[in-house]
Each structure stands twice: as C-alpha cells, then as structure tokens.
Design an enzyme around this catalytic site. Structure first.
Site, PDB file in Angstrom:
ATOM      1  N   ASP A  50     -38.920  21.647   5.399  1.00 40.63           N
ATOM      2  CA  ASP A  50     -38.098  21.205   6.520  1.00 40.63           C
ATOM      3  C   ASP A  50     -38.056  19.668   6.559  1.00 40.63           C
ATOM      4  O   ASP A  50     -38.721  19.012   5.742  1.00 40.63           O
ATOM      5  CB  ASP A  50     -38.711  21.781   7.809  1.00 40.63           C
ATOM      6  CG  ASP A  50     -37.674  22.053   8.864  1.00 40.63           C
ATOM      7  OD1 ASP A  50     -36.602  21.444   8.804  1.00 40.63           O
ATOM      8  OD2 ASP A  50     -37.955  22.860   9.779  1.00 40.63           O
TER       9      ASP A  50
ATOM     10  N   ASP B 242     -29.793  25.263  13.349  1.00 42.47           N
ATOM     11  CA  ASP B 242     -30.572  26.508  13.421  1.00 42.47           C
ATOM     12  C   ASP B 242     -29.736  27.623  14.014  1.00 42.47           C
ATOM     13  O   ASP B 242     -29.078  27.433  15.040  1.00 42.47           O
ATOM     14  CB  ASP B 242     -31.780  26.314  14.344  1.00 42.47           C
ATOM     15  CG  ASP B 242     -32.882  25.521  13.685  1.00 42.47           C
ATOM     16  OD1 ASP B 242     -32.629  24.921  12.630  1.00 42.47           O
ATOM     17  OD2 ASP B 242     -33.993  25.508  14.240  1.00 42.47           O
TER      18      ASP B 242
HETATM   19  C1  GLA Z   1     -36.523  23.737  12.145  1.00 43.02           C
HETATM   20  C2  GLA Z   1     -35.915  24.697  11.153  1.00 43.02           C
HETATM   21  C3  GLA Z   1     -36.126  26.126  11.613  1.00 43.02           C
HETATM   22  C4  GLA Z   1     -37.617  26.398  11.762  1.00 43.02           C
HETATM   23  C5  GLA Z   1     -38.239  25.375  12.712  1.00 43.02           C
HETATM   24  C6  GLA Z   1     -39.752  25.468  12.739  1.00 43.02           C
HETATM   25  O1  GLA Z   1     -35.889  23.757  13.378  1.00 43.02           O
HETATM   26  O2  GLA Z   1     -34.544  24.440  10.981  1.00 43.02           O
HETATM   27  O3  GLA Z   1     -35.560  27.024  10.688  1.00 43.02           O
HETATM   28  O4  GLA Z   1     -38.235  26.364  10.509  1.00 43.02           O
HETATM   29  O5  GLA Z   1     -37.907  24.041  12.329  1.00 43.02           O
HETATM   30  O6  GLA Z   1     -40.313  24.515  13.543  1.00 43.02           O
END
Ligand code: GLA
Length: 422
Positions: free
Chosen positions: A163, A224
C-alpha cells in the site's frame, strides 16, 4: 584458440550477459488475474479478540477462511490466495528491525498460517505499506524494504500487497521499484500487488502505467471499494474514463486492479453482483473476495462460482476489455473484451435502477469484426442465446442495475439456415 582470444571471448560473453540483465518483472506469476480472498473487505482492522473472537484478525480466522475456500468449492474454480490485509503486526519492529505479527493473535507466527494454507494447496498473501506507517498506523516498510522482503520470503509468503499511505509522492516510483528488486532477490516467487498509481493519482500525477507494469503483477488504480452499488459505479466509470492507458498496460503477468469483489456482503443484490462479476471479468481484474465466506448466501455463491464468467476473466490472452458505447439516453453501456481463439466477451450494462429494460442492439454496436456470424452464449443463464450476423438487430432483456453477458464465437451457418426469430 589462443589465450588472448579466449580471454576476449570470456569478457565479451560476460559483458553481453550483463547487458542482458533485466530488472523488469520476471517472477513468472499472475499469468492470469489472481483469485482469492482478502480480509480487509469485512474484517478491516478488527483486533479485539477478547470481545469479538469470531470476527477479529487472528490465526483462526484465516484458517477458517482457507477451510471454506476448499469446502464450499471456491478453490475448485480457481480462488487460491488467502490474503492478510492491514493490522496483523505488532506496533513496533523487533530488535533486528524485523516486522513480527501480534503474538496474541498469531501465536504460530505468519509462518504458521503459511504452513496451514500450503498444506491445503492454497497460497498466502500479506500486506504492508511503502511509507512510514500502514494506513492504520502499523510500522511501514520505508527504510526497511530489504529486511521486509527477506522476512516475507522466510515466512513463505506468496503475495505482497504494498500500500502507499503516508508516502511522499516523489518517493513512490523508486520505492515500489526497489521493493520489486528486493522481492526478486529473495529467490521466492512473491506476487507483487502495488497501490502505486492510486497514490500518484491522489496528487494529480498521471501514472506511467507501462512502467508500473514492468514492476508489479497488479496495481490498484482507484479509490477503495465499498460494499455499495454507488461504489461499483464510481470505479467502473473511473476505469472507462481512463481505459486506453489502463488497457495498454494490462497483459499476462500484470493487471489493473479495480479492488475487491464485494459480492456476498450486504450492499449488492444478485443482479448487481452479476454486474460486478461480469464487469470485473471484462476488465481482466483480480478476483479477490472481500466478504465473510461464512455468511455468503447460496445465490451469491453461485455468482462467485460461475465458471463461464471466470473463464472470461482468466482468458490467457490477458487483454483488458473496454467500454465500446455509452447510450446515455437508454442508460445502457456496452463493453467488449477480446478473448483468445478469436472469441469475444460482450456485456450490456443497465444503469437504470428500476424495471427490466428491453434493449435493441446489434453486434455492430459492439464493433465486432464484420462479415461474420456469431454464436452468442448467455454466461449467466448458461445457455445458447442465438446466432447473429454483425449487422443484424436483436433485443436483450436487461435487469435493473444489472448486466447481460455473452461469449461471442464466430461460426458459419449452413446456406439454408433459417433464423429462429429472436
Ligand atoms: C488502504 C487500501 C485498502 C486497505 C487499507 C488498509 O486504504 O487501499 O485496500 O488495504 O488501506 O488499511
């Protein structure tokens, strides 16, 4: 051959070997989009195992999900990764600067889960962030990339989601490329999932997808996903609006990731679930479920186990499909993906929230090569739909907020063939 010639040849061959050295993606993984399950969708950062032991991130939960992948038929159709997302770690690194999991929740370490999933023929994925901390505040990999790559390899992890929260955008390309090299250097084949383009886009920087594809097996392009229809619409439109750049970079070994499947949660009905599944297959997207596998109702499981749609997603040509038309008047979009063996997947996407829609169309509207007749197979009804010449008009019935998806195979008809009047 005298000694000088021999030395010269040796130098030449070493130089040529060195100049052939490539740093591009060479792990041989993700020849088709990865499939599996991911903890973030349902379990987020739930770590209170005292009050909610059945729903907290711990060894038992991942083992349970691995068991269900097998017992409920998911593994049989291709789902193989069990992926641990954020919040698995201890809050600090150990005295050797290595990451380690929370010992209460993971008493046998990550290696313990890796052993379990491997014994069941599955694979294990793990998560970290290139940045000082993960999105939920756990130790990030910035300054520790090499140590972390080695640690994950020692634990026999098979996939890494890297990430990009809290990472200065100017450090992103080099950081992701470095991690790729460190992963490769471990000698273990670890599928590399990057959030690189998403964090660049957040700062209005246009990602260089062709470069990203050299280093990452898959990459997150957009926000997300949430367990809601609006979220699906937002992501699909974001993909359609950037489809040329996205599609050019996609191929075996490297795919765009519109984020998890939310099918089997509480936000989508069956028709909307078919829409997400069909669209993700057209996009050659990874199929990582974010649901609680213990609670998926049979009608949603049927969508997730539809082998004909999965075959589209997993088509070995690896081409990403595109939106071919947007009929704003009728609220219907047309999507096309070229498959191997000169076949095509076509999908009609009905944006209207109420009532069925009878939509008049032709394969010409989908830009299929003319001078052919195509056999259309309905991939959700799993039955033959009809034969059509490219110019010929036909009607499809589209559910509200749903799709009709066909596989189109070129066919020749006998001269005396009479159309069945569809
Ligand atoms: C980000 C990612 C998500 C998830 C969260 C975890 O928002 O895009 O898919 O992995 O972090 O904290």
């Amino acid at each position: 051959m005298n000694t000088i010639t021999l030395q010269l040849l040796t130098v030449l061959s070493i130089t040529s070997l060195l100049s052939q050295r490539v740093y591009c993606l060479e792990n041989g993984l993700a020849r088709t989009p990865p499939m599996g399950w991911l903890s973030w969708g349902t379990f987020r950062c739930k770590i209170d195992c005292v009050n909610d032991p059945k729903n907290c991130l711990r060894e038992e939960l991942f083992k349970e999900m691995a068991d269900i992948l097998i017992s409920d038929g998911y593994h049989d159709v291709g789902y193989e990764y069990v992926n641990i997302d954020d919040c698995w770690m201890s809050r600090k690194r150990d005295q050797h600067q290595r990451l380690f999991p929370d010992p209460e929740r993971f008493p046998n370490g990550i290696q313990g889960i890796a052993n379990y999933v491997h014994d069941h023929g599955l694979k294990l994925g793990i998560y970290n962030t290139f940045g000082k901390t993960t999105c939920m505040g756990y130790p990030g990999s910035q300054d520790f990339l090499e140590i972390d790559a080695k640690t994950f390899a020692e634990w026999e992890v098979d996939m890494l989601k890297m990430d990009g929260c809290f990472t200065p955008v100017e450090l992103i390309p080099d950081g992701y490329m470095d991690m790729h090299r460190y992963l490769n250097a471990t000698g273990r084949h670890i599928l590399y999932s990057c959030s690189w383009p998403f964090y660049e886009k957040l700062t209005q920087k246009m990602p260089d997808y062709n470069n990203i594809a050299k280093y990452c097996n898959m990459w997150r392009n957009s926000m997300d996903i949430e367990d809601s229809w609006n979220s699906i619409l937002w992501i699909v439109d974001d993909f359609a609006n950037n489809q040329d750049a996205h599609a050019e970079a996609a191929g075996p070994g490297h795919f765009n990731d519109p984020d998890m499947l939310v099918i089997g949660g509480s936000g989508l009905n069956v028709e909307q679930s078919e829409a997400q599944f069909g669209l993700w297959a057209i996009l050659a997207a990874p199929l990582l479920m974010g649901n609680d596998l213990r609670k998926v109702k049979p009608e949603f499981r049927d969508v997730l186990l539809n082998v004909e749609v999965i075959a589209v997603d997993q088509d070995p040509l690896g081409k990403m499909g595109k939106r071919i038309f947007k009929d704003s008047w009728h609220g219907v979009d047309g999507w096309l993906r070229e498959l191997s063996n000169q076949e095509f997947a076509i999908l009609y996407f009905n944006r209207n929230p109420r009532g069925k829609k009878l939509f008049k169309t032709s394969l010409k509207m989908m830009s299929l090569p003319s001078n052919h007749t195509y056999d259309l197979r309905d991939l959700f009804l799993k039955k033959h739909f009809g034969h059509f010449k490219v110019e010929e008009e036909f009607k499809v019935t589209l559910p509200a907020n749903g799709v009709k998806m066909f596989k189109a195979s070129s066919c020749s008809l006998p001269n005396n063939y009479k159309h069945d009047g569809l």
